[in-house]
Design an enzyme around this catalytic site. Structure first.
Site, PDB file in Angstrom:
ATOM      1  CD  GLU A 170     -57.572 -23.034  34.702  1.00 51.26           C
ATOM      2  OE1 GLU A 170     -58.711 -23.536  34.858  1.00 51.26           O
ATOM      3  OE2 GLU A 170     -57.316 -21.847  34.968  1.00 51.26           O
ATOM      4  NE  ARG A 191     -53.936 -17.484  38.626  1.00 45.91           N
ATOM      5  CZ  ARG A 191     -54.980 -17.837  39.338  1.00 45.91           C
ATOM      6  NH1 ARG A 191     -54.875 -18.016  40.637  1.00 45.91           N
ATOM      7  NH2 ARG A 191     -56.146 -18.003  38.770  1.00 45.91           N
ATOM      8  CE  LYS A 249     -62.266 -19.148  35.801  1.00 47.48           C
ATOM      9  NZ  LYS A 249     -60.804 -19.298  35.937  1.00 47.48           N
TER      10      LYS A 249
END
Ligand code: 3PG
Length: 214
Positions: A40, A44, A128
């Site tokens: 993943e 950011r 999640k």
């Protein structure tokens, strides 16, 4: 692949923040060599989308997803970069609508039973749990298995090697997410062998978890 199939490919999904594009391919190679094929890459950093595209092109055996998707545009950007799946820290009505309009298996973040009910209404049978440690850790997932026995979770946030084994011993946890395999210092030092070694230890957690379950 469905998101559940992706979750079953690896006991640990490394949560990666790639600050320099040249880190992307050696990082993906190190993690895959260590036995972690599902990656993943969080949106950011300015080069995150380019990092996803570079990993997909150079490391075809990696299943590369985009994380930290918080707005509809992020889903479209993830698809355009070639992401195989997406991860969100939470779920809003606009993200649900956007998910319906793109071909991207999605792992949405939830933290409470009400949020989980909303996610299930939107069709998500795997979520999640974020932030997992603050949400209550393994005890929270044992509690959620009562009213939601068919729901699967990828706990992420504050997961450590030790807690990962405890999470993975739960029947509703096919995988966990965490950043400990690729800490910033090791990326900056280009310590790919150290990252590979941490990945190898993480990949072995499924065996450890099976032993926990007995
Ligand atoms: C994150 O959002 O950074 C992920 O949840 C990873 O969390 P961690 O750094 O606590 O593993």
């Amino acid at each position: 692949m469905t998101i559940v199939e992706i979750m079953r490919c690896s006991p640990v999904i490394p949560v990666l923040t790639v600050e320099r594009l040249e880190q992307a391919v050696p990082l993906a190679r190190a993690l895959v060599r260590g036995g972690l094929p599902v990656l993943e890459v969080t949106l950011r950093s300015p080069c995150a989308l380019a990092a996803i595209a570079a990993m997909r092109a150079a490391v075809p055996e990696a299943i590369v997803g985009a994380g930290t998707l918080t707005q509809p545009r992020d889903l479209a950007d993830a698809v355009a970069a070639g992401a195989c799946f997406g991860v969100t820290p939470g779920l809003t009505a606009e993200l649900v609508a956007a998910a319906g309009g793109v071909d991207l298996p999605l792992l949405p973040g939830i933290m409470t039973p009400s949020e989980l009910i909303g996610a299930r209404r939107a069709g998500f049978t795997a979520c999640k749990l974020f932030p997992a440690r603050e949400a209550g850790g393994p005890a929270m997932l044992r509690a959620l298995a009562g009213p939601f026995p068919d729901q699967l979770f990828c706990p992420t946030g504050g997961v450590t090697t030790h807690s990962a084994a405890e999470y993975l011993a739960l029947p509703n946890v096919p995988c966990v997410g965490g950043s400990w395999m690729a800490p910033r210092e090791l990326l900056q030092a280009q310590s790919w062998e150290s990252i590979e070694s941490l990945a190898r230890q993480a990949a072995a957690l499924r065996t450890t978890a099976a032993q926990h379950r007995g």
